[in-house]
Scaffold this motif. Structure first.
Motif, PDB file in Angstrom:
ATOM      1  N   GLN A 165      84.869  56.516  39.026  1.00 36.63           N
ATOM      2  CA  GLN A 165      84.838  57.388  40.229  1.00 36.63           C
ATOM      3  C   GLN A 165      83.439  58.048  40.969  1.00 36.63           C
ATOM      4  O   GLN A 165      82.952  58.533  41.459  1.00 36.63           O
ATOM      5  CB  GLN A 165      86.224  59.021  39.509  1.00 36.63           C
ATOM      6  CG  GLN A 165      85.255  59.975  38.628  1.00 36.63           C
ATOM      7  CD  GLN A 165      85.710  59.624  37.672  1.00 36.63           C
ATOM      8  OE1 GLN A 165      85.850  58.534  36.617  1.00 36.63           O
ATOM      9  NE2 GLN A 165      85.852  60.267  36.511  1.00 36.63           N
ATOM     10  N   ILE A 166      82.501  58.121  39.494  1.00 32.37           N
ATOM     11  CA  ILE A 166      81.281  58.527  40.541  1.00 32.37           C
ATOM     12  C   ILE A 166      80.657  57.400  41.316  1.00 32.37           C
ATOM     13  O   ILE A 166      79.654  58.151  42.174  1.00 32.37           O
ATOM     14  CB  ILE A 166      80.335  59.415  38.796  1.00 32.37           C
ATOM     15  CG1 ILE A 166      80.881  60.689  38.701  1.00 32.37           C
ATOM     16  CG2 ILE A 166      78.816  59.268  39.648  1.00 32.37           C
ATOM     17  CD1 ILE A 166      80.928  61.397  38.985  1.00 32.37           C
ATOM     18  N   GLY A 199      80.003  54.953  48.700  1.00 33.72           N
ATOM     19  CA  GLY A 199      80.778  55.087  49.220  1.00 33.72           C
ATOM     20  C   GLY A 199      82.258  54.234  49.831  1.00 33.72           C
ATOM     21  O   GLY A 199      82.715  54.284  50.573  1.00 33.72           O
ATOM     22  N   THR A 200      82.501  54.042  48.356  1.00 39.76           N
ATOM     23  CA  THR A 200      83.579  53.117  48.655  1.00 39.76           C
ATOM     24  C   THR A 200      84.539  53.925  47.910  1.00 39.76           C
ATOM     25  O   THR A 200      84.634  55.774  47.238  1.00 39.76           O
ATOM     26  CB  THR A 200      83.277  51.623  48.111  1.00 39.76           C
ATOM     27  OG1 THR A 200      82.987  52.237  46.439  1.00 39.76           O
ATOM     28  CG2 THR A 200      82.171  51.004  48.636  1.00 39.76           C
ATOM     29  N   CYS A 248      82.542  63.288  49.633  1.00 45.38           N
ATOM     30  CA  CYS A 248      81.496  63.970  49.259  1.00 45.38           C
ATOM     31  C   CYS A 248      79.993  64.125  49.987  1.00 45.38           C
ATOM     32  O   CYS A 248      79.605  62.503  50.842  1.00 45.38           O
ATOM     33  CB  CYS A 248      80.489  62.862  47.681  1.00 45.38           C
ATOM     34  SG  CYS A 248      79.493  63.610  46.756  1.00 45.38           S
ATOM     35  N   SER A 249      79.807  65.071  49.957  1.00 46.79           N
ATOM     36  CA  SER A 249      79.061  65.550  50.683  1.00 46.79           C
ATOM     37  C   SER A 249      76.737  65.638  49.731  1.00 46.79           C
ATOM     38  O   SER A 249      76.136  65.517  49.781  1.00 46.79           O
ATOM     39  CB  SER A 249      78.349  66.678  51.090  1.00 46.79           C
ATOM     40  OG  SER A 249      78.857  67.841  50.294  1.00 46.79           O
ATOM     41  N   PHE A 250      77.209  66.187  48.467  1.00 41.20           N
ATOM     42  CA  PHE A 250      76.554  66.369  47.742  1.00 41.20           C
ATOM     43  C   PHE A 250      76.255  65.036  46.190  1.00 41.20           C
ATOM     44  O   PHE A 250      77.468  65.264  45.084  1.00 41.20           O
ATOM     45  CB  PHE A 250      75.745  67.514  46.904  1.00 41.20           C
ATOM     46  CG  PHE A 250      75.097  67.436  46.920  1.00 41.20           C
ATOM     47  CD1 PHE A 250      73.312  67.744  47.051  1.00 41.20           C
ATOM     48  CD2 PHE A 250      74.406  67.181  45.547  1.00 41.20           C
ATOM     49  CE1 PHE A 250      72.267  68.420  46.008  1.00 41.20           C
ATOM     50  CE2 PHE A 250      73.177  67.146  44.546  1.00 41.20           C
ATOM     51  CZ  PHE A 250      71.939  67.742  45.187  1.00 41.20           C
ATOM     52  N   ILE A 251      75.917  64.115  45.488  1.00 40.52           N
ATOM     53  CA  ILE A 251      75.670  63.146  44.460  1.00 40.52           C
ATOM     54  C   ILE A 251      74.781  63.231  44.522  1.00 40.52           C
ATOM     55  O   ILE A 251      73.910  62.543  44.754  1.00 40.52           O
ATOM     56  CB  ILE A 251      76.892  62.530  44.197  1.00 40.52           C
ATOM     57  CG1 ILE A 251      77.407  61.754  42.489  1.00 40.52           C
ATOM     58  CG2 ILE A 251      76.512  61.510  45.495  1.00 40.52           C
ATOM     59  CD1 ILE A 251      78.615  60.724  42.506  1.00 40.52           C
ATOM     60  N   SER A 252      73.805  63.474  42.329  1.00 35.32           N
ATOM     61  CA  SER A 252      72.460  63.175  42.330  1.00 35.32           C
ATOM     62  C   SER A 252      72.839  62.336  40.992  1.00 35.32           C
ATOM     63  O   SER A 252      73.802  63.009  40.060  1.00 35.32           O
ATOM     64  CB  SER A 252      71.905  64.279  41.900  1.00 35.32           C
ATOM     65  OG  SER A 252      70.181  64.027  41.398  1.00 35.32           O
ATOM     66  N   ALA A 266      89.100  64.804  39.352  1.00 36.32           N
ATOM     67  CA  ALA A 266      90.411  65.564  39.080  1.00 36.32           C
ATOM     68  C   ALA A 266      90.773  65.510  37.335  1.00 36.32           C
ATOM     69  O   ALA A 266      90.757  66.049  37.304  1.00 36.32           O
ATOM     70  CB  ALA A 266      91.314  65.343  39.384  1.00 36.32           C
ATOM     71  N   ASP A 267      89.398  64.444  36.499  1.00 32.75           N
ATOM     72  CA  ASP A 267      90.261  64.698  35.268  1.00 32.75           C
ATOM     73  C   ASP A 267      89.343  65.109  34.081  1.00 32.75           C
ATOM     74  O   ASP A 267      89.083  65.046  33.104  1.00 32.75           O
ATOM     75  CB  ASP A 267      90.449  62.495  35.254  1.00 32.75           C
ATOM     76  CG  ASP A 267      89.174  61.990  35.329  1.00 32.75           C
ATOM     77  OD1 ASP A 267      88.085  62.761  36.560  1.00 32.75           O
ATOM     78  OD2 ASP A 267      88.596  60.956  34.966  1.00 32.75           O
ATOM     79  N   LEU A 268      88.868  65.473  35.058  1.00 30.45           N
ATOM     80  CA  LEU A 268      87.526  66.624  33.967  1.00 30.45           C
ATOM     81  C   LEU A 268      87.211  67.681  34.365  1.00 30.45           C
ATOM     82  O   LEU A 268      87.773  68.197  35.037  1.00 30.45           O
ATOM     83  CB  LEU A 268      85.651  66.176  34.774  1.00 30.45           C
ATOM     84  CG  LEU A 268      85.675  64.572  34.559  1.00 30.45           C
ATOM     85  CD1 LEU A 268      83.945  64.313  34.928  1.00 30.45           C
ATOM     86  CD2 LEU A 268      85.542  64.363  33.073  1.00 30.45           C
ATOM     87  N   ASP A 269      87.444  68.272  33.565  1.00 31.45           N
ATOM     88  CA  ASP A 269      88.379  69.681  32.948  1.00 31.45           C
ATOM     89  C   ASP A 269      86.276  70.425  33.271  1.00 31.45           C
ATOM     90  O   ASP A 269      85.773  71.075  32.422  1.00 31.45           O
ATOM     91  CB  ASP A 269      88.724  70.435  32.079  1.00 31.45           C
ATOM     92  CG  ASP A 269      88.381  71.808  31.871  1.00 31.45           C
ATOM     93  OD1 ASP A 269      88.910  72.476  33.153  1.00 31.45           O
ATOM     94  OD2 ASP A 269      89.343  72.833  30.525  1.00 31.45           O
ATOM     95  N   VAL A 270      85.706  71.790  34.743  1.00 33.07           N
ATOM     96  CA  VAL A 270      84.796  71.721  34.054  1.00 33.07           C
ATOM     97  C   VAL A 270      84.475  73.557  34.925  1.00 33.07           C
ATOM     98  O   VAL A 270      83.831  74.010  35.319  1.00 33.07           O
ATOM     99  CB  VAL A 270      84.031  70.859  35.214  1.00 33.07           C
ATOM    100  CG1 VAL A 270      83.766  69.852  34.514  1.00 33.07           C
ATOM    101  CG2 VAL A 270      84.723  70.858  36.688  1.00 33.07           C
TER     102      VAL A 270
END
Length: 140
Positions: free
Chosen positions: A30-31, A37-38, A44-48, A65-69
């Motif tokens: 998912q990351i 962009g697929t 997403c406007s920001f990913i590093s 959604a599958d990560l509890d943060v």
């Protein structure tokens, strides 16, 4: 009034999540989809993503959604850019009042600018500390 030799700041509206994976880990699908962009989530406007011999660090405003943060959400302060690479002291001058206010930071630099993430539950203290130190915030 803003510091005369430093740019203005923008408090981004979205919440951010930080992840640390073991160095030998694969980037979660998912990351990768966000990064390339697929897939179904291309807004997403920001990913590093940073890989070092010790770890993989991921910062994103598109929280899987599958990560509890929920206990570790962050807000992002963007330094208005683009910045030239001959500027010095910007992160120091930004981080010093945050240190004094006991606000932890996580910094991400890009070619054009820097982003400073602060814990969501400390964003008011961060903004107040920076305003008191002469920094100016623009609307997002």
């Amino acid at each position: 009034m803003s510091s005369p030799s430093f740019p203005d700041l923008i408090l981004l509206e979205k919440e951010f999540a930080l992840f640390r994976l073991a160095a030998q880990s694969s980037i979660p699908p998912q990351i990768l989809a966000q990064l390339t962009g697929t897939g179904s989530s291309t807004s997403c406007s920001f990913i590093s993503v940073t890989r070092t011999p010790e770890e993989v660090s991921i910062v994103t405003d598109q929280i899987p959604a599958d990560l509890d943060v929920q206990d570790s959400l962050w807000r992002c302060i963007k330094i208005k850019g683009p910045l030239t690479h001959d500027l010095t002291g910007i992160l120091n001058n930004l981080s010093t009042p945050l240190r004094d206010a006991e606000v932890p930071i996580f910094a991400v630099s890009t070619w054009d600018t820097d982003y400073v993430l602060v814990p969501k539950n400390k964003v008011d203290e961060a903004v107040n500390a920076l305003l008191s130190s002469g920094w100016k915030f623009l609307s997002a």
